[in-house]
Design a protein around this motif. Structure first.
Motif, PDB file in Angstrom:
ATOM      1  N   LEU A 156       0.867  -1.169   0.000  1.00 59.07           N
ATOM      2  CA  LEU A 156       0.000   0.000   0.000  1.00 59.07           C
ATOM      3  C   LEU A 156       0.903   1.217   0.000  1.00 59.07           C
ATOM      4  CD1 LEU A 156      -2.892   1.123   0.243  1.00 59.07           C
ATOM      5  CD2 LEU A 156      -2.635   0.999   2.729  1.00 59.07           C
ATOM      6  N   CYS A 179      -4.760   9.140   8.154  1.00 59.58           N
ATOM      7  CA  CYS A 179      -5.665   7.998   8.206  1.00 59.58           C
ATOM      8  C   CYS A 179      -6.738   8.265   9.255  1.00 59.58           C
ATOM      9  CB  CYS A 179      -4.874   6.735   8.563  1.00 59.58           C
ATOM     10  SG  CYS A 179      -5.895   5.242   8.640  1.00 59.58           S
ATOM     11  N   ILE A 207      -7.705   0.190   7.621  1.00 64.55           N
ATOM     12  CA  ILE A 207      -7.194  -0.016   6.258  1.00 64.55           C
ATOM     13  C   ILE A 207      -7.190  -1.488   5.828  1.00 64.55           C
ATOM     14  CG2 ILE A 207      -5.799   2.077   6.366  1.00 64.55           C
ATOM     15  CD1 ILE A 207      -3.346   0.355   6.776  1.00 64.55           C
ATOM     16  N   LEU A 264      -8.988  -2.189   2.543  1.00 64.02           N
ATOM     17  CA  LEU A 264      -8.218  -1.829   1.354  1.00 64.02           C
ATOM     18  C   LEU A 264      -7.127  -2.856   1.086  1.00 64.02           C
ATOM     19  CD1 LEU A 264      -7.360   0.005  -0.946  1.00 64.02           C
ATOM     20  CD2 LEU A 264      -6.186   1.475   0.701  1.00 64.02           C
ATOM     21  N   GLU A 307      -8.469  -5.885  -0.557  1.00 62.26           N
ATOM     22  CA  GLU A 307      -9.199  -5.666  -1.814  1.00 62.26           C
ATOM     23  C   GLU A 307      -8.899  -6.832  -2.762  1.00 62.26           C
ATOM     24  OE1 GLU A 307     -11.634  -3.067  -4.246  1.00 62.26           O
ATOM     25  OE2 GLU A 307     -10.931  -2.676  -2.209  1.00 62.26           O
ATOM     26  N   ILE A 341      -2.677   7.462  -2.848  1.00 62.10           N
ATOM     27  CA  ILE A 341      -2.972   6.203  -2.157  1.00 62.10           C
ATOM     28  C   ILE A 341      -3.129   5.136  -3.230  1.00 62.10           C
ATOM     29  CG2 ILE A 341      -4.563   4.933  -0.662  1.00 62.10           C
ATOM     30  CD1 ILE A 341      -3.269   7.130   0.888  1.00 62.10           C
ATOM     31  N   LYS A 375     -13.570   6.617  -0.624  1.00 59.46           N
ATOM     32  CA  LYS A 375     -13.292   6.746   0.814  1.00 59.46           C
ATOM     33  C   LYS A 375     -11.821   6.495   1.150  1.00 59.46           C
ATOM     34  CE  LYS A 375     -14.347   1.964   2.224  1.00 59.46           C
ATOM     35  NZ  LYS A 375     -15.223   1.108   3.073  1.00 59.46           N
ATOM     36  N   TYR A 376     -11.114   5.828   0.245  1.00 58.89           N
ATOM     37  CA  TYR A 376      -9.705   5.514   0.500  1.00 58.89           C
ATOM     38  C   TYR A 376      -8.760   6.671   0.179  1.00 58.89           C
ATOM     39  CZ  TYR A 376     -11.300   0.682   0.967  1.00 58.89           C
ATOM     40  OH  TYR A 376     -11.950  -0.449   1.374  1.00 58.89           O
ATOM     41  N   ASN A 377      -9.289   7.718  -0.443  1.00 59.37           N
ATOM     42  CA  ASN A 377      -8.435   8.859  -0.799  1.00 59.37           C
ATOM     43  C   ASN A 377      -9.328  10.094  -0.949  1.00 59.37           C
ATOM     44  OD1 ASN A 377      -6.549  10.661  -1.777  1.00 59.37           O
ATOM     45  ND2 ASN A 377      -5.823   9.346  -3.432  1.00 59.37           N
ATOM     46  N   VAL A 388     -11.354   6.663   5.029  1.00 60.55           N
ATOM     47  CA  VAL A 388     -10.164   5.927   5.481  1.00 60.55           C
ATOM     48  C   VAL A 388      -8.927   6.830   5.449  1.00 60.55           C
ATOM     49  CG1 VAL A 388      -8.668   3.936   5.057  1.00 60.55           C
ATOM     50  CG2 VAL A 388     -11.148   3.730   4.735  1.00 60.55           C
TER      51      VAL A 388
END
Length: 335
Positions: A111, A119, A123, A126, A129, A165, A215-217, A253
């Motif tokens: 990652l 954060c 995580i 992710l 994934e 990310i 949501k991850y970035n 996230v």
């Protein structure tokens, strides 16, 4: 404590950005106390004093962490003859991602996390994934115009992700010789690729990219202007839906503090609605007094930002035409 499989995180910095990186590292550990993190830090001149600080603030405080340092110098030498000097000049460390499979040759995935992130959630989702057999790089859609895409050989309908990310399948990266292909792509554009390594990733490997949940970035534009204005300003046809953006803000996230109409939390005049997340972790990491960096902005540009955020897009465009700061404002917004 028993941990699940280790989460392999890669970051890159020079000595100037160590404190900002520490905030990101600590935020990951604080929000994921049941995970074991392996941080691989690509080191572009981090001093012994700063390394001691990293050890003190992270390794000696959290039991669930391991830190490795990767010397960037050999890769820097490879890049120096290939990359044309940008204006203003950018540190070559921005291209570190392109050598990531060589640097982490004992891992199958990682990652990648930019330093200017915080954060705010777990995580594991992710990290786990599902990796598509045909995809190698997983990221969040960025806000870029079709003109930007065209400058790296893409078409209007091609995806374009932000490289802040990334979940990267290192095994497939190596099998497909991505680093060599990246160098060929840079050479093809005479060392001047729009958006630097992010442009290389999107231009050279577009078919191997998979889009993931926003949501991850969570980047600055979605906090400062509406989705409708994002589409108008960046001249985009497609982006995440309003529902996806709203849900992502509630269950985020990573916050990614890219510059847009506001400065960043460690700079003066920051109006980001989530800047307290950064300041809270700064204090938790006991990094001392936060001396805010200068953020120089002219009154016409600042007023343009105000109009973009608070009025209709047509009023904003009219202002640009009257005052004649359109090109300058857009350049600063994308900086």
């Amino acid at each position: 404590m028993d941990y699940k499989d280790k989460i392999i995180i890669t970051m890159a910095t020079n000595d100037n950005y160590v404190d900002i990186m520490l905030v990101s590292m600590v935020s990951i550990l604080v929000n994921n106390p049941k995970e074991y993190m392996v941080f691989n830090i690509i080191d572009d001149g981090i001093t012994e004093k700063s390394i001691e600080k990293i050890q003190k603030k992270v390794l000696y405080v959290y039991p669930n962490v391991e830190i490795n340092y990767i010397n960037f110098t050999p890769y820097k030498i490879k890049l120096e003859t290939l990359i044309q000097k940008a204006n203003p000049p950018l540190p070559l460390i921005t291209y570190a991602r392109l050598f990531i499979s060589e640097m982490l040759n004992k891992y199958n995935k990682t990652l990648y996390v930019d330093c200017d992130t915080v954060c705010i959630g777990e995580i594991r989702s992710l990290w786990e994934e599902n990796l598509d057999s045909s995809k190698i790089i997983y990221g969040v859609l960025d806000t870029v115009s079709d003109n930007i895409k065209e400058e790296i050989g893409l078409t209007k309908g091609d995806k374009y992700i932000n490289a802040g990310i990334l979940l990267i399948d290192l095994k497939k990266w190596r099998e497909n010789n991505f680093t060599e292909k990246a160098m060929d792509f840079i050479q093809k554009y005479d060392g001047k690729v729009m958006h630097n390594d992010q442009g290389v990733i999107n231009g050279a490997f577009n078919k191997e990219i998979e889009i993931i949940d926003i949501k991850y970035n969570l980047m600055t534009p979605i906090f400062m202007i509406s989705r409708k204005k994002i589409l108008q300003y960046f001249d985009m046809e497609n982006f995440y839906t309003n529902k996806e953006i709203t849900t992502a803000k509630k269950h985020g996230v990573f916050l990614h503090f890219v510059r847009f109409t506001t400065s960043r939390p460690w700079e003066k005049k920051c109006r980001h609605p989530e800047k307290s997340e950064f300041i809270s972790i700064w204090k938790k990491a006991k990094l001392g007094t936060l001396y805010f960096q200068e953020y120089n902005i002219s009154k016409p540009i600042f007023f343009g930002y105000f109009l973009l955020e608070n009025t209709t897009y047509s009023i904003y465009k009219m202002y640009l035409k009257i005052v004649g700061v359109g090109a300058l404002l857009k350049k600063q917004l994308r900086g």
